[in-house]
Design an enzyme around this catalytic site. Structure first.
Site, PDB file in Angstrom:
ATOM      1  N   HIS A  22       0.811  -1.217   0.000  1.00 42.14           N
ATOM      2  CA  HIS A  22       0.000   0.000   0.000  1.00 42.14           C
ATOM      3  C   HIS A  22       0.845   1.269   0.000  1.00 42.14           C
ATOM      4  O   HIS A  22       0.341   2.355  -0.285  1.00 42.14           O
ATOM      5  CB  HIS A  22      -0.991   0.004   1.170  1.00 42.14           C
ATOM      6  CG  HIS A  22      -0.412   0.341   2.501  1.00 42.14           C
ATOM      7  ND1 HIS A  22       0.023  -0.604   3.406  1.00 42.14           N
ATOM      8  CD2 HIS A  22      -0.200   1.530   3.105  1.00 42.14           C
ATOM      9  CE1 HIS A  22       0.458  -0.009   4.502  1.00 42.14           C
ATOM     10  NE2 HIS A  22       0.337   1.291   4.346  1.00 42.14           N
ATOM     11  N   ASP A  33       0.062  -7.483   1.449  1.00 46.00           N
ATOM     12  CA  ASP A  33       0.580  -6.122   1.578  1.00 46.00           C
ATOM     13  C   ASP A  33       2.110  -6.092   1.606  1.00 46.00           C
ATOM     14  O   ASP A  33       2.713  -5.380   2.399  1.00 46.00           O
ATOM     15  CB  ASP A  33       0.016  -5.435   2.831  1.00 46.00           C
ATOM     16  CG  ASP A  33       0.014  -3.917   2.682  1.00 46.00           C
ATOM     17  OD1 ASP A  33       0.373  -3.428   1.596  1.00 46.00           O
ATOM     18  OD2 ASP A  33      -0.335  -3.225   3.650  1.00 46.00           O
ATOM     19  N   SER A  35       4.783   2.342   8.013  1.00 43.43           N
ATOM     20  CA  SER A  35       4.408   1.323   7.037  1.00 43.43           C
ATOM     21  C   SER A  35       5.596   0.866   6.221  1.00 43.43           C
ATOM     22  O   SER A  35       6.310   1.682   5.633  1.00 43.43           O
ATOM     23  CB  SER A  35       3.367   1.870   6.064  1.00 43.43           C
ATOM     24  OG  SER A  35       2.088   1.723   6.573  1.00 43.43           O
ATOM     25  N   LEU A  50      -8.272 -24.275  -4.145  1.00 49.58           N
ATOM     26  CA  LEU A  50      -9.059 -25.484  -3.937  1.00 49.58           C
ATOM     27  C   LEU A  50     -10.468 -25.360  -4.514  1.00 49.58           C
ATOM     28  O   LEU A  50     -11.032 -26.320  -5.029  1.00 49.58           O
ATOM     29  CB  LEU A  50      -9.134 -25.779  -2.434  1.00 49.58           C
ATOM     30  CG  LEU A  50      -9.595 -27.156  -1.972  1.00 49.58           C
ATOM     31  CD1 LEU A  50      -8.784 -28.268  -2.610  1.00 49.58           C
ATOM     32  CD2 LEU A  50      -9.514 -27.253  -0.446  1.00 49.58           C
ATOM     33  N   GLY A  51     -11.046 -24.168  -4.427  1.00 54.94           N
ATOM     34  CA  GLY A  51     -12.368 -23.936  -4.998  1.00 54.94           C
ATOM     35  C   GLY A  51     -13.507 -24.321  -4.077  1.00 54.94           C
ATOM     36  O   GLY A  51     -14.455 -24.992  -4.496  1.00 54.94           O
ATOM     37  N   VAL A  52     -13.425 -23.872  -2.819  1.00 54.36           N
ATOM     38  CA  VAL A  52     -14.480 -24.191  -1.857  1.00 54.36           C
ATOM     39  C   VAL A  52     -14.820 -22.959  -1.024  1.00 54.36           C
ATOM     40  O   VAL A  52     -14.024 -22.030  -0.906  1.00 54.36           O
ATOM     41  CB  VAL A  52     -14.047 -25.324  -0.886  1.00 54.36           C
ATOM     42  CG1 VAL A  52     -13.858 -26.627  -1.634  1.00 54.36           C
ATOM     43  CG2 VAL A  52     -12.775 -24.938  -0.120  1.00 54.36           C
TER      44      VAL A  52
END
Length: 493
Positions: free
Chosen positions: A130, A160, A235, A287-289
């Site tokens: 950022h 980040d 930061s 994984l797609g869950v």
């Protein structure tokens, strides 16, 4: 993977300076014998100089690492609160900036000041994403007063983390190395060095307050919490252990609070570095869950003998999970032998795997334990970092006019992310305080219709926005992963 998120009101809270209470300093000092009084001195106690000189000092540690800590000065487009943190009233990043009417003021270019640290003597710097996101120019200022122009080598919005390289040819710059953040214990001393409020090379001391904190920045949160004083401008700066090793990148603080700061752990940073250096972005396994934490009550209801893990609430069609035969309500308790105690831990563990690799999930289905092998896929690049290219003129105009960045939704990304539509304009970024923001458009949404006409791709929507009359309102139909559809009213300035 998808996890449900909580929507917060946008807020940016001023950071508060904190001071070490005198009682703490006193409690750490050796007990002093009564000092002798001097005749005619009004019985004033003299300083216990011998005991004071015997107190340990962090000066040698600070002197050995301070020269590798740099200031990062940035001019950037748009700006403000980074993606994932805009709606969170508890946390703020350290770019500073004013507010106007309860919202962040937007200028054509913003000035930002952050911190960083050199990890390669030829001028490679680690900092926060950022700090340098959307940067037009980057200036790296060293502790010895020298300044160099910098350029972004790679960045990862989800953790980040960003890698910056000095444009000028340099040699033998001072460096620091990454330590083992997993070796930290709660209560260990740590030192933060950075550029808070423009006060270069400021040093603060504290302890590790907690590990693996999830603060809602992204699904990959695994922050170290510290009470070392951290403020806007810190930061991207380093958090050191007592060996002078970097164990974290200072990243976030609690707005309105004191003594509560967060740092990205060094072991996570180290796992991302090779990809950031070679590819400029991070490619994660997928994984797609949809998942949620397993609680004691849910474990009882599911008649399980375990009470920690991740419940699969959704299995996306044609995803790696679906192909492996995973089912809704399966409870994952381990991956490749590593215990999974929460949904967040499963998300982070899968993300660090190599796409295309095979992992073994230990899970419970209908109360019975079993192992399932799954070949992991590649997480869709919903942030548009890896596929970032020069946008066409119409898309640049739409971004400037209403504060939204777009990219095409291809069939592969649609399938992987669980979208029921295979065409449309994928929103990759929304400028806080912009017309798009006020219309409640969010990154990850896909615009499939504008004024009841189908939107085929990003260019088509960009042309519609560019051609809209000032003061008009566009009726947009948007969809989210999983197929949920909603209407949004985008007022064109």
């Amino acid at each position: 993977m998808n996890r449900s998120t909580v929507s917060f009101r946008k807020a940016l809270v001023a950071a508060l300076l904190v001071a070490l209470p005198p009682a703490v300093a006193v409690s750490q000092a050796p007990k002093s014998p009564p000092a002798a009084t001097q005749p005619g001195a009004g019985n004033v106690l003299q300083p216990a100089t011998r005991e004071a000189q015997a107190l340990p000092s962090l000066a040698p540690l600070v002197e050995s690492v301070k020269s590798a800590v740099v200031n990062v000065d940035v001019q950037a487009r748009g700006g403000g609160v980074p993606r994932g943190m805009e709606d969170n009233p508890l946390f703020e990043r350290f770019f500073g900036g004013g507010r106007e009417g309860g919202r962040q003021r937007r200028e054509p270019l913003r000035q930002g000041a952050g911190s960083g640290f050199i990890i390669d003597p030829k001028g490679v710097v680690l900092t926060n994403n950022h700090v340098v996101e959307d940067a037009v120019s980057i200036t790296i200022r060293l502790d010895d007063g020298r300044s160099f122009s910098g350029e972004v080598v790679g960045r990862d919005p989800l953790t980040d983390v960003a890698l910056v390289r000095l444009k000028e040819k340099v040699e033998n710059l001072p460096t620091v190395k990454l330590g083992d953040s997993d070796a930290l214990r709660v209560g260990d001393w740590v030192v933060a060095i950075g550029n808070p409020f423009g006060l270069a090379s400021s040093v603060s001391l504290g302890i590790v307050s907690a590990r693996a904190r999830e603060i809602g920045a992204s699904q990959y949160d695994e922050f170290l919490q510290t009470d070392a004083a951290i403020n806007p401008g810190n930061s991207g700066g380093p958090l050191f252990n007592m060996k002078g090793e970097v164990v974290g990148i200072n990243t976030a603080i609690v707005g309105g609070g004191s003594g509560i700061g967060f740092a990205v752990p060094s072991n996570l940073i180290g796992s991302l570095l090779p990809q950031l250096e070679k590819e400029g972005a991070v490619t994660r396994a997928w994984l797609g869950v949809g998942i949620q934490d397993l609680t004691r009550d849910l474990a009882s209801a599911l008649k399980l003998s375990v009470n920690q893990g991740a419940i699969l609430t959704q299995v996306m069609p044609s995803s790696p999970a679906a192909k492996a035969g995973l089912k809704q309500d399966d409870v994952v308790t381990a991956i490749d032998g590593r215990t999974v105690t929460s949904s967040g831990e499963l998300t982070r563990t899968v993300a660090l795997k190599r796409p295309g690799s095979t992992s073994t999930l230990t899970l419970y289905r209908d109360g019975k334990k079993q192992d399932v092998k799954v070949t992991l896929g590649t997480r869709p690049d919903l942030e548009g970092v890896a596929s970032a290219k020069q946008r066409p003129e119409d898309q640049q105009e739409s971004s400037r006019r209403v504060g939204v960045s777009l990219q095409n939704l291809d069939a592969r990304t649609a399938q992987q992310a669980g979208f029921t539509d295979s065409s449309g304009a994928l929103i990759t970024d929304v400028v806080p305080g912009s017309p798009a923001d006020r219309a409640q458009l969010e990154p990850g949404m896909v615009v499939i219709e504008a004024n009841r006409k189908k939107v085929e791709n990003a260019d088509a929507l960009a042309r519609i926005i560019k051609g809209a009359a000032s003061g008009s309102t566009l009726l947009l139909r948007v969809t989210a992963p999983g197929g949920a559809r909603n209407l949004r009213a985008l007022r064109v300035p």
